[in-house]
Motif scaffolding. Structure first.
Motif, short mmCIF file in Angstrom:
data_model
loop_
_atom_site.label_atom_id
_atom_site.label_comp_id
_atom_site.label_asym_id
_atom_site.label_seq_id
_atom_site.Cartn_x
_atom_site.Cartn_y
_atom_site.Cartn_z
N THR A 108 -44.40 -22.82 -16.35
CA THR A 108 -45.13 -22.02 -17.72
C THR A 108 -45.43 -20.66 -17.38
OG1 THR A 108 -45.85 -24.07 -18.67
CG2 THR A 108 -46.53 -21.91 -19.99
N VAL A 109 -46.68 -20.69 -15.38
CA VAL A 109 -46.61 -19.56 -15.23
C VAL A 109 -46.19 -20.22 -13.48
CG1 VAL A 109 -49.12 -17.94 -14.77
CG2 VAL A 109 -48.67 -19.32 -17.12
N LEU A 110 -45.36 -18.80 -13.24
CA LEU A 110 -45.47 -18.82 -11.43
C LEU A 110 -46.68 -18.03 -11.07
CD1 LEU A 110 -42.01 -19.83 -11.83
CD2 LEU A 110 -43.43 -21.37 -10.97
N SER A 114 -51.79 -19.75 -8.09
CA SER A 114 -51.74 -21.19 -9.01
C SER A 114 -50.48 -20.91 -9.73
CB SER A 114 -53.21 -20.77 -9.80
OG SER A 114 -53.26 -22.30 -10.38
N SER A 115 -49.70 -22.26 -9.79
CA SER A 115 -49.18 -21.80 -10.98
C SER A 115 -49.33 -23.24 -12.11
CB SER A 115 -47.52 -22.35 -10.65
OG SER A 115 -47.24 -21.53 -9.93
N LEU A 116 -48.32 -23.20 -12.88
CA LEU A 116 -48.38 -24.27 -13.97
C LEU A 116 -47.23 -24.70 -14.51
CD1 LEU A 116 -50.59 -25.66 -16.31
CD2 LEU A 116 -49.81 -23.93 -17.81
N TYR A 117 -47.12 -25.91 -14.30
CA TYR A 117 -46.04 -26.47 -14.95
C TYR A 117 -46.27 -27.73 -16.64
CZ TYR A 117 -44.87 -25.09 -10.07
OH TYR A 117 -44.32 -24.19 -8.98
N THR A 134 -48.79 -29.61 -15.12
CA THR A 134 -49.39 -29.66 -14.04
C THR A 134 -49.64 -28.80 -13.08
OG1 THR A 134 -47.47 -31.70 -12.91
CG2 THR A 134 -48.67 -30.43 -10.91
N LEU A 135 -50.41 -28.69 -12.58
CA LEU A 135 -51.73 -27.35 -11.87
C LEU A 135 -51.40 -27.51 -10.51
CD1 LEU A 135 -54.66 -27.38 -13.76
CD2 LEU A 135 -53.55 -25.44 -14.23
N GLU A 136 -50.85 -26.58 -9.69
CA GLU A 136 -50.58 -26.18 -8.53
C GLU A 136 -51.53 -24.63 -7.83
OE1 GLU A 136 -46.76 -26.70 -5.12
OE2 GLU A 136 -46.69 -25.39 -7.23
N ASP A 186 -54.09 -20.90 -23.93
CA ASP A 186 -55.57 -22.26 -23.34
C ASP A 186 -55.47 -21.91 -21.93
OD1 ASP A 186 -57.24 -20.63 -25.44
OD2 ASP A 186 -57.95 -23.35 -25.73
N MET A 187 -54.52 -22.62 -21.33
CA MET A 187 -54.23 -23.03 -20.38
C MET A 187 -53.13 -22.01 -19.97
SD MET A 187 -54.52 -26.47 -19.34
CE MET A 187 -53.45 -26.78 -18.47
N ILE A 188 -51.89 -21.14 -20.67
CA ILE A 188 -51.75 -20.10 -19.62
C ILE A 188 -52.47 -19.05 -19.25
CG2 ILE A 188 -49.73 -18.08 -20.89
CD1 ILE A 188 -48.21 -20.17 -22.42
N GLU A 189 -53.90 -18.50 -20.86
CA GLU A 189 -55.01 -17.72 -20.32
C GLU A 189 -55.24 -17.65 -18.71
OE1 GLU A 189 -58.48 -15.61 -22.16
OE2 GLU A 189 -57.30 -16.70 -23.35
N LEU A 190 -56.05 -19.42 -18.15
CA LEU A 190 -56.48 -19.79 -17.52
C LEU A 190 -55.54 -19.41 -16.50
CD1 LEU A 190 -58.76 -21.21 -16.24
CD2 LEU A 190 -57.78 -23.76 -16.48
N VAL A 191 -54.22 -20.09 -15.98
CA VAL A 191 -53.65 -19.75 -15.01
C VAL A 191 -52.81 -18.20 -15.00
CG1 VAL A 191 -51.85 -20.72 -13.63
CG2 VAL A 191 -53.49 -21.83 -15.20
N GLU A 192 -53.30 -17.61 -15.75
CA GLU A 192 -52.84 -16.10 -15.76
C GLU A 192 -53.96 -15.31 -15.31
OE1 GLU A 192 -51.39 -14.68 -19.11
OE2 GLU A 192 -49.44 -15.07 -18.39
N ALA A 193 -55.08 -15.78 -15.54
CA ALA A 193 -56.70 -15.25 -14.95
C ALA A 193 -56.50 -16.20 -13.26
CB ALA A 193 -58.11 -15.46 -16.22
N ALA A 194 -56.45 -17.11 -12.93
CA ALA A 194 -56.42 -17.31 -11.71
C ALA A 194 -55.87 -16.58 -11.13
CB ALA A 194 -56.16 -18.71 -11.81
#
Length: 196
Positions: A108-110, A114-117, A134-136, A186-194
């Motif tokens: 979803t975010v690479l 941090s990345s989100l799957y 899965t957050l990495e 919210d998950m996308i916003e969080l990982v993009e902020a990370a």
């Protein structure tokens, strides 16, 4: 009466063969040694003959240039991708639930930090049941969260534990994740902020 039954039977089998005909899509896979191999991806079918992307969770079947068939599980390759109906798809071999339980997940975010799957589960009628994330981090650590958790507070606490070194992210987690319908955004916003 006999010719009519024969015609109906013929039409039934013709329809079944058409419905269950195997579709392939041009693609590639990345081996464990980081080689990129061009192949054709066999598109998995549902009981009704339509393409069922959820079946990629556990395995992918590919056809090489010599028409040899191979099946790969998530522990066999790093990722695979393909083009289907003009759309580009990539699935990565990543852990879910525990670090040793691998599945093919959609990114979803690479990001560099941090990345989100994710993957979604569906009931027998195709209605979504829940989403597993899965957050990495770039250091190779993982966190696993699901929309199936009974309380949003527990969901938020798992995220806070994973991003505990960043006060800004902790504040963002507190200000978001107030409704289940906004979890994806919210998950996308969080990982993009990370990654900033």
């Amino acid at each position: 009466m006999m010719p009519r039954n024969f015609i109906l039977l013929f039409l039934f089998f013709t329809f079944c063969n058409y419905s269950f005909a195997q579709t392939t899509a041009p693609g590639y896979y990345i081996s464990l040694s980081n080689d990129s191999i061009p192949i054709q991806i066999k598109m998995p079918k549902s009981v009704f003959g339509s393409v069922d992307f959820s079946k990629f969770l556990f395995k992918v079947e590919v056809q090489d240039s010599n028409n040899n068939l191979k099946k790969f599980k998530p522990e066999d390759i790093k990722r695979f991708g393909f083009i289907y109906n003009g759309e580009v798809f990539s699935l990565f071999s990543k852990p879910i639930f525990t670090e040793t339980t691998l599945r093919f997940l959609e990114p979803t975010v690479l990001g560099e930090k941090s990345s989100l799957y994710q993957f979604q589960t569906y009931d027998q009628n195709g209605a979504p049941l829940g989403t597993f994330y899965t957050l990495e981090k770039n250091d190779g650590t993982f966190a696993f969260v699901t929309t199936g958790l009974k309380s949003l507070d527990k969901f938020k606490n798992l995220l806070k534990e994973f991003y505990q070194e960043s006060p800004d992210l902790l504040q963002l987690i507190d200000s978001r994740f107030k409704e289940r319908k906004s979890i994806q955004a919210d998950m996308i916003e969080l990982v993009e902020a990370a990654n900033n």
